[in-house]
Design a protein around this motif. Structure first.
Motif, mmCIF file in Angstrom:
data_model
loop_
_atom_site.group_PDB
_atom_site.id
_atom_site.type_symbol
_atom_site.label_atom_id
_atom_site.label_comp_id
_atom_site.label_asym_id
_atom_site.label_seq_id
_atom_site.Cartn_x
_atom_site.Cartn_y
_atom_site.Cartn_z
ATOM 1 N N GLU A 169 -20.773 62.490 72.255
ATOM 2 C CA GLU A 169 -20.832 62.803 70.819
ATOM 3 C C GLU A 169 -22.084 63.593 70.469
ATOM 4 O O GLU A 169 -22.044 64.498 69.639
ATOM 5 C CB GLU A 169 -20.768 61.519 69.996
ATOM 6 N N GLN A 170 -23.195 63.248 71.087
ATOM 7 C CA GLN A 170 -24.430 63.988 70.818
ATOM 8 C C GLN A 170 -24.310 65.437 71.266
ATOM 9 O O GLN A 170 -24.738 66.362 70.565
ATOM 10 C CB GLN A 170 -25.606 63.327 71.529
ATOM 11 N N ASN A 221 -23.884 61.416 76.947
ATOM 12 C CA ASN A 221 -23.676 61.135 75.520
ATOM 13 C C ASN A 221 -22.796 62.236 74.938
ATOM 14 O O ASN A 221 -23.284 63.261 74.459
ATOM 15 C CB ASN A 221 -25.022 61.069 74.790
ATOM 16 N N GLY A 230 -22.039 58.594 82.027
ATOM 17 C CA GLY A 230 -23.223 58.303 81.249
ATOM 18 C C GLY A 230 -23.683 59.425 80.336
ATOM 19 O O GLY A 230 -24.778 59.365 79.772
ATOM 20 N N TRP A 275 -18.127 60.828 79.852
ATOM 21 C CA TRP A 275 -18.608 59.598 79.231
ATOM 22 C C TRP A 275 -18.811 58.493 80.266
ATOM 23 O O TRP A 275 -19.803 57.762 80.235
ATOM 24 C CB TRP A 275 -17.622 59.147 78.161
#
Length: 293
Positions: free
Chosen positions: A187-188, A185, A183, A180
């Motif tokens: 959760e995606q 994502n 950079g 995280w």
């Protein structure tokens, strides 16, 4: 004949490996054991059966339908169940219990719609010709299972090791917080991982349904137990281990049936697994390390 048993074991082991790949993918990236995976496996078989019997589509369309529907089910489970638990920093045991509940809901739902009795694919959906290769008799369904399973395994390995997406997943597997901060994502990618895992499980469900010509609501339960055994044998979260562990279990079961007896199939297979884990408790490719924050 030993050569014939090799074909039978390879086709069964490929299905086990395909199921375990989705299982270990979720564990490796999300860090949980999704105990609803057996129900998603069952869902894929029922979706394909419905496509063929109700819509009259060809088998290849049903395979795509099972892939997409089971993948969507995996993504929905992540979005509705696992994501809220992640936000609350729930202990690892809580998602496991939650996925047990999801699996029961799916099993009971399918039983309410289709009943508890076995459903069968229409005759002729798969050609019944037998090919002779090197003295071995291989049916079309066995050949299709082996080819499709290895193709999906190869695609997954290429994605994981040769693409930016795969590198991002491996970074999350090492440390979600560090990924995280870089950079990514997170959760995606959790959602995409759940889709991929569900899709692999759904295709495995279709293949085992075709192989045994039996689809029923609880068909995912024995597969779930074997999937857990396979990922432990191969090394928790390791794709190579899931592939080899699935093939090992398939060979152990088929050869024990051929040379010892069907009543000893599971005893021999799981006994061998137990002996291997006594020697190497972390599994074939596992590492004795703790997951980072």
């Amino acid at each position: 004949m030993l050569e014939q048993q090799f074909v039978n074991a390879l086709s069964l082991g490929c299905v086990y490996a395909l199921f375990a790949l989705g299982f270990t993918l979720v564990f490796g990236v999300l860090g949980i054991i999704n105990l609803a995976h057996g129900a998603v496996f069952m869902l894929g078989a029922y979706v394909a059966l419905t496509f063929i019997t109700k819509l009259g589509v060809p088998l290849w369309v049903a395979i795509i339908g099972a892939f997409v529907a089971a993948g969507a089910a995996g993504a929905v489970i992540d979005w509705l169940v696992l994501k809220p638990l992640r936000k609350r920093n729930a202990p690892h045991l809580i998602p496991m219990i939650a996925t047990i509940g999801v699996g029961i809901i799916l099993n009971n739902g399918m039983q309410g719609v289709y009943g508890a009795s076995n459903q069968r694919f229409p005759a002729g959906i798969v050609p019944d010709q037998t090919l002779v290769i090197g003295g071995m008799h291989v049916t079309v369904i066995e050949l299709a299972i082996i080819f499709l399973s290895f193709a999906l395994m190869a695609v997954l390995m290429l994605v994981m090791h040769r693409t930016q997406f795969g590198r991002a997943l491996r970074a999350i597997a090492e440390s979600p917080k560090a990924a995280w901060l870089l950079g990514i994502n997170v959760e995606q990618l959790f959602l995409v991982t759940s889709f991929m895992a569900g899709a692999l499980g759904g295709v495995a469900g279709l293949l085992i349904g075709l192989y045994s010509n039996a689809v029923f609501p609880l068909m995912g339960q024995p597969m779930l137990h074997k999937g857990i055994a396979v990922i432990i044998l191969g090394g928790m979260g390791d794709i190579r281990g899931a592939m080899l562990g699935g093939l090992f279990l398939g060979f152990a079961e088929v050869l024990s049936v051929a040379y010892i007896g069907s009543t000893m199939r599971d005893a021999v297979a799981f006994g061998l697994l137990f002996l291997i884990l006594l020697v190497r408790p972390q599994g074939l490719f596992g590492k004795v390390v703790q997951r980072k924050a």
